[in-house]
Design a protein around this motif. Structure first.
Motif, mmCIF file in Angstrom:
data_model
loop_
_atom_site.group_PDB
_atom_site.id
_atom_site.type_symbol
_atom_site.label_atom_id
_atom_site.label_comp_id
_atom_site.label_asym_id
_atom_site.label_seq_id
_atom_site.Cartn_x
_atom_site.Cartn_y
_atom_site.Cartn_z
ATOM 1 N N HIS A 1 0.823 -1.217 0.000
ATOM 2 C CA HIS A 1 0.000 0.000 0.000
ATOM 3 C C HIS A 1 0.853 1.261 0.000
ATOM 4 C CE1 HIS A 1 0.770 0.774 4.300
ATOM 5 N NE2 HIS A 1 0.592 -0.523 4.497
ATOM 6 N N GLN A 2 0.211 2.384 -0.310
ATOM 7 C CA GLN A 2 0.873 3.678 -0.277
ATOM 8 C C GLN A 2 1.130 4.097 1.173
ATOM 9 O OE1 GLN A 2 -0.530 6.641 -3.360
ATOM 10 N NE2 GLN A 2 -2.399 5.420 -3.197
ATOM 11 N N GLN A 3 1.875 5.179 1.343
ATOM 12 C CA GLN A 3 2.177 5.654 2.699
ATOM 13 C C GLN A 3 0.929 6.145 3.436
ATOM 14 O OE1 GLN A 3 3.074 7.176 -0.051
ATOM 15 N NE2 GLN A 3 2.581 9.371 0.075
ATOM 16 N N ASP A 4 -0.144 6.436 2.680
ATOM 17 C CA ASP A 4 -1.385 6.866 3.326
ATOM 18 C C ASP A 4 -2.339 5.695 3.582
ATOM 19 O OD1 ASP A 4 -2.241 6.292 0.798
ATOM 20 O OD2 ASP A 4 -2.934 8.308 0.310
ATOM 21 N N GLY A 5 -1.866 4.471 3.324
ATOM 22 C CA GLY A 5 -2.663 3.287 3.612
ATOM 23 C C GLY A 5 -3.542 2.819 2.466
ATOM 24 N N ARG A 6 -3.625 3.614 1.387
ATOM 25 C CA ARG A 6 -4.481 3.234 0.256
ATOM 26 C C ARG A 6 -3.732 2.314 -0.708
ATOM 27 N NH1 ARG A 6 -6.667 8.707 -2.221
ATOM 28 N NH2 ARG A 6 -4.438 9.181 -2.061
ATOM 29 N N TRP A 7 -4.472 1.773 -1.686
ATOM 30 C CA TRP A 7 -3.854 0.888 -2.671
ATOM 31 C C TRP A 7 -2.688 1.570 -3.373
ATOM 32 C CZ3 TRP A 7 -9.508 0.711 -3.889
ATOM 33 C CH2 TRP A 7 -10.121 -0.419 -3.337
ATOM 34 N N LEU A 8 -1.666 0.786 -3.692
ATOM 35 C CA LEU A 8 -0.587 1.282 -4.526
ATOM 36 C C LEU A 8 -1.127 1.545 -5.926
ATOM 37 C CD1 LEU A 8 2.676 -0.805 -3.859
ATOM 38 C CD2 LEU A 8 2.432 1.670 -3.762
ATOM 39 N N ARG A 9 -0.708 2.618 -6.543
ATOM 40 C CA ARG A 9 -1.135 2.933 -7.904
ATOM 41 C C ARG A 9 -0.304 2.115 -8.889
ATOM 42 N NH1 ARG A 9 -4.164 7.725 -8.251
ATOM 43 N NH2 ARG A 9 -3.657 7.813 -10.469
ATOM 44 N N THR A 10 -0.981 1.502 -9.862
ATOM 45 C CA THR A 10 -0.261 0.665 -10.823
ATOM 46 C C THR A 10 0.736 1.469 -11.649
ATOM 47 O OG1 THR A 10 -2.187 0.950 -12.295
ATOM 48 C CG2 THR A 10 -2.059 -1.099 -11.046
ATOM 49 N N ASN A 11 0.395 2.713 -11.985
ATOM 50 C CA ASN A 11 1.326 3.515 -12.778
ATOM 51 C C ASN A 11 2.571 3.880 -11.975
ATOM 52 O OD1 ASN A 11 -0.269 5.261 -11.177
ATOM 53 N ND2 ASN A 11 0.238 7.010 -12.475
ATOM 54 N N VAL A 12 2.417 4.059 -10.651
ATOM 55 C CA VAL A 12 3.569 4.351 -9.787
ATOM 56 C C VAL A 12 4.484 3.137 -9.717
ATOM 57 C CG1 VAL A 12 4.279 4.862 -7.419
ATOM 58 C CG2 VAL A 12 2.340 6.074 -8.423
ATOM 59 N N VAL A 13 3.895 1.951 -9.615
ATOM 60 C CA VAL A 13 4.683 0.715 -9.581
ATOM 61 C C VAL A 13 5.459 0.549 -10.880
ATOM 62 C CG1 VAL A 13 4.566 -1.809 -9.460
ATOM 63 C CG2 VAL A 13 3.119 -0.428 -7.977
ATOM 64 N N ARG A 14 4.807 0.834 -11.997
ATOM 65 C CA ARG A 14 5.477 0.696 -13.298
ATOM 66 C C ARG A 14 6.648 1.666 -13.421
ATOM 67 N NH1 ARG A 14 -0.048 0.145 -15.192
ATOM 68 N NH2 ARG A 14 -0.432 -2.014 -15.829
ATOM 69 N N GLU A 15 6.446 2.895 -12.968
ATOM 70 C CA GLU A 15 7.532 3.888 -13.041
ATOM 71 C C GLU A 15 8.696 3.490 -12.140
ATOM 72 O OE1 GLU A 15 7.916 6.445 -15.131
ATOM 73 O OE2 GLU A 15 6.083 5.618 -16.041
ATOM 74 N N TYR A 16 8.395 2.985 -10.945
ATOM 75 C CA TYR A 16 9.447 2.526 -10.032
ATOM 76 C C TYR A 16 10.207 1.357 -10.668
ATOM 77 C CZ TYR A 16 11.772 1.457 -5.616
ATOM 78 O OH TYR A 16 12.717 1.258 -4.645
ATOM 79 N N PHE A 17 9.472 0.458 -11.314
ATOM 80 C CA PHE A 17 10.088 -0.687 -11.979
ATOM 81 C C PHE A 17 11.085 -0.220 -13.041
ATOM 82 C CE2 PHE A 17 10.358 -4.043 -15.119
ATOM 83 C CZ PHE A 17 10.384 -5.213 -14.365
ATOM 84 N N LYS A 18 10.676 0.765 -13.840
ATOM 85 C CA LYS A 18 11.552 1.280 -14.893
ATOM 86 C C LYS A 18 12.825 1.900 -14.313
ATOM 87 C CE LYS A 18 7.800 2.224 -18.167
ATOM 88 N NZ LYS A 18 7.029 3.277 -18.889
ATOM 89 N N GLU A 19 12.665 2.613 -13.186
ATOM 90 C CA GLU A 19 13.837 3.223 -12.549
ATOM 91 C C GLU A 19 14.826 2.163 -12.085
ATOM 92 O OE1 GLU A 19 14.779 6.393 -12.346
ATOM 93 O OE2 GLU A 19 13.065 6.784 -13.670
ATOM 94 N N VAL A 20 14.308 1.061 -11.553
ATOM 95 C CA VAL A 20 15.181 -0.033 -11.118
ATOM 96 C C VAL A 20 15.905 -0.635 -12.317
ATOM 97 C CG1 VAL A 20 15.266 -2.318 -10.043
ATOM 98 C CG2 VAL A 20 13.764 -0.562 -9.110
ATOM 99 N N CYS A 21 15.186 -0.813 -13.429
ATOM 100 C CA CYS A 21 15.809 -1.343 -14.648
ATOM 101 C C CYS A 21 16.991 -0.483 -15.079
ATOM 102 C CB CYS A 21 14.794 -1.404 -15.780
ATOM 103 S SG CYS A 21 13.482 -2.621 -15.546
ATOM 104 N N LYS A 22 16.805 0.819 -15.017
ATOM 105 C CA LYS A 22 17.874 1.745 -15.419
ATOM 106 C C LYS A 22 19.052 1.660 -14.469
ATOM 107 C CE LYS A 22 14.597 4.961 -17.556
ATOM 108 N NZ LYS A 22 13.916 6.279 -17.450
#
Length: 399
Positions: A296-317
């Motif tokens: 979940h996000q820091q506010d307790g809500r669901w993680l956003r799929t687009n945020v996960v995808r962007e984080y994934f891309k950063e790790v790839c780089k």
């Protein structure tokens, strides 16, 4: 409201109405009626169609106007929200840019087939079939439901089967995957919540179970039995563009499944649960999830799929790996299972595929190792057959 006039020896009606999409006034007229009564009955029937369907012209409706009405009135209420999202996106991104300005009666099979052939050069066969299915379904409704076309111009369209670059499944080799996960597990300097191992746990789980990203983000701790090592998949998170996220049923009935976790993944999930509580205590603005979410996000809500995808891309780089998407972890798990010699039926059930054939068609042609192993098995079989293939002597009793 219809008006009538006499033209020679016949009668004609004229209907003025407002287009629902453009809000502009349009009119429909038709003549050749022997009596005013005949014209009135025909006009009443046409007005009924306009009021019910929003269409009047015999194929004169613009494709863009027709699809907007068709999606909103006849698809949204009758399909699952996740299915509607896929259909709406395909209409908006693929169909309308090419055909939106055409009138329905201007569509021709020849021109449409050329477009399908062009799409096949950029998309996989499955993707093109989905786009064509939406377009064809809309045209069938235009004929049989709305009576604004006499026949479907898209009949007997063929989607080319030849393989394109887009058909290749994107995945990481075992070495690449290890490098990716090690990079995720390495804290980033100046990261806001660098004590959290959430993304390491998420991407490891995706790569060890072949979960879809929506299935993983919908997980609650009640779905993971760390004693038996079993994970239950019975829902998925849908995060529509510019809309409120919601929980839906999985992609298909085969997607509802139980997955057996390997011991290292079970240990990591236990560690993640403890770490989740530690992070909540460590950071003042980091809140617990009211829904008992695994991620979940820091506010307790669901993680956003687009945020996960962007984080994934950063790790790839950071890892200096090909920049793929989180879905590549699903493919990676499937490929690694097959390379390890796992039974294809088990792999199919693990992935939630509709059939073993889907799994075989998707993965069995993508690694040299699978082909090499198959050939090696065949060679051993043939060699053993040659050694032991001599005909045994027949006993006198058998003669």
């Amino acid at each position: 409201m219809a008006s009538f006039r006499k033209r020679g020896s016949t009668r004609e009606y004229r209907i003025v109405y407002t287009d629902r999409q453009t809000r502009k006034q349009k009119e429909k007229s038709k003549g050749g009626f022997r009596t005013k009564r005949e014209a009135q009955l025909a006009a009443a029937e046409e007005e009924s169609k306009i009021n019910h369907y929003g269409f009047a012209e015999n194929g004169e409706e613009k494709v863009e106007s027709y699809f907007n009405e068709w999606l909103e009135v006849y698809k949204r209420p009758n399909v699952k929200p996740i299915t509607y999202s896929v259909q709406e996106r395909n209409v908006r991104l693929n169909i309308l840019p090419r055909w939106g300005k055409y009138r329905l009666n201007e569509l021709t099979r020849s021109e449409y087939q050329k477009w399908i052939n062009e799409l096949r050069e950029h998309y996989s066969e499955g993707t093109v079939r989905r786009i064509h299915s939406i377009m064809n379904c809309a045209m069938i409704d235009a004929v049989h439901e709305f009576n604004i076309l006499r026949s479907n111009p898209l009949q007997k369209i063929k989607v080319p089967k030849y393989v394109t670059k887009q058909d290749a499944v994107s995945y990481y080799t075992k070495v690449q995957l290890d490098k990716f996960l090690n990079t995720v597990n390495t804290p980033v300097k100046n990261a806001k919540y660098k004590a959290s191992i959430q993304y390491y746990a998420l991407f490891t789980l995706l790569s060890r179970t072949a979960l879809r990203i929506g299935e993983a983000l919908a997980l609650t701790w009640d779905d993971i039995d760390t004693e038996t090592g079993r994970l239950t998949v019975n829902k998925t998170l849908v995060y529509p563009l510019n809309s409120t996220p919601y929980i839906s049923t999985p992609k298909s009935k085969n997607s509802v499944r139980q997955i057996k976790l390997d011991d290292p993944t079970v240990k990591l999930m236990k560690r993640h649960r403890v770490n989740q509580k530690e992070v909540i205590l460590m950071y003042e603005n980091y809140m617990a999830s009211k829904d008992n979410l695994v991620f979940h996000q820091q506010d307790g809500r669901w993680l956003r799929t687009n945020v996960v995808r962007e984080y994934f891309k950063e790790v790839c780089k950071r890892a200096e790996l090909p920049v793929l998407s989180p879905h590549a972890l699903k493919h990676s798990h499937a490929v690694h299972l097959l390379e390890a010699g796992a039974n294809i039926k088990y792999v199919s059930e693990q992935l939630g595929h509709a059939s073993v054939k889907v799994t075989a068609d998707t993965y069995l042609h993508i690694t040299n190792k699978i082909e090499d192993d198959a050939l090696a098995l065949y060679e051993r079989y043939v060699q053993n057959g040659q050694i032991m293939g001599k005909q045994p002597r027949r006993s006198r009793k058998s003669l």
